[in-house]
Design a protein around this motif. Sequence first.
Motif, short mmCIF file in Angstrom:
data_model
loop_
_atom_site.label_atom_id
_atom_site.label_comp_id
_atom_site.label_asym_id
_atom_site.label_seq_id
_atom_site.Cartn_x
_atom_site.Cartn_y
_atom_site.Cartn_z
N TYR A 164 52.96 53.84 37.10
CA TYR A 164 51.95 54.69 38.12
C TYR A 164 51.95 55.97 37.29
CZ TYR A 164 52.68 50.69 41.04
OH TYR A 164 52.87 49.59 41.66
N CYS A 171 57.79 56.84 39.62
CA CYS A 171 56.80 56.05 39.65
C CYS A 171 56.21 55.92 38.36
CB CYS A 171 55.61 56.86 40.48
SG CYS A 171 55.72 56.86 42.23
N LYS A 183 48.57 52.19 44.34
CA LYS A 183 49.33 53.11 44.49
C LYS A 183 50.59 52.89 44.49
CE LYS A 183 45.75 55.46 47.58
NZ LYS A 183 45.63 56.10 48.93
N CYS A 184 51.51 53.95 43.93
CA CYS A 184 52.86 53.66 43.80
C CYS A 184 53.63 53.76 45.25
CB CYS A 184 53.43 54.99 43.06
SG CYS A 184 55.26 54.97 42.87
N LYS A 204 50.54 58.91 42.91
CA LYS A 204 50.70 58.24 41.81
C LYS A 204 49.99 56.84 41.51
CE LYS A 204 52.85 61.85 40.17
NZ LYS A 204 54.30 62.01 39.56
N LEU A 205 49.03 56.71 40.66
CA LEU A 205 48.24 55.29 40.77
C LEU A 205 48.21 54.81 39.40
CD1 LEU A 205 46.98 57.45 43.08
CD2 LEU A 205 44.69 55.74 42.56
N PHE A 206 47.97 53.60 39.40
CA PHE A 206 47.89 52.64 37.96
C PHE A 206 46.52 52.07 38.24
CE2 PHE A 206 47.45 48.53 36.21
CZ PHE A 206 47.90 48.81 34.93
#
Length: 243
Positions: free
Chosen positions: A36, A31, A50-51, A57-59
């Motif tokens: 992410y 990710c 969200k991945c 795991k986020l962006f």
Amino acid sequence: MKKYLLFSGAAILGLCSMANAAVDCRDLPDCEEYGYTLTASDCAGRASLKCPFDYSKLFCVVKEPTGKNCVVGALLYDDLNCYRYTSAPSGKNAIGVVFDTTKRLAVLLTPPQKRKWGAEDRGYMVTDVTSGDYTYTSTDGQENTQILIGAMGSGTDTAAGYCYGLGGFLPSASELKTLYDNKEIVNNKLNSLPNSSTILISDIYWSSNGYGNKAAAVFSMDHGSLTGYLRTATVNTRCAVAY
């Protein structure tokens, strides 16, 4: 018929198991490699993605922190950081001197300019202060400036409009009091700069507060006192910026 269905179901299950086995044999994509890198708390209140391989795991777009190494008397640069231990990066320009680390404020390097506060009518209302208010009613210059701009426009002939045009705001009376309390430290830094006209002169300055009918509060940078002047008078204007 049942046997056929059972057989068909078994066949389907068998195919799914084979597919799962094939997926299980590979490493899932990283990710972080795809950007992410943040968590839900990092992205709180922001639009995020969200991945697909790991929902934890986020962006999202996070504003870079500002105010690094800022203390009273430090130079503030146009990236809203201070460089006390190293030279400022190439292309960064000093814009002010820090005078309040609690509210994260700096006085702009632009020398004081004479401006009127505004019209006499009270069609726009900011918090009034009086000379008897020794705490100077802790108000926010940024909010006051927005009120004044909304009422009178952003023309640079007024104190609030002038500061707004510089990318800053007209400090409140309480903020000018903090500037006065740190005047010696701030002036020492200003005196060390090539343009000595930027120093805090011993004169009165407009605040962004009212002072009763048809008047606005002015603050003496000489005595640390507060009084009122007609809003149409021309008085020194010194602008601040938040970091």
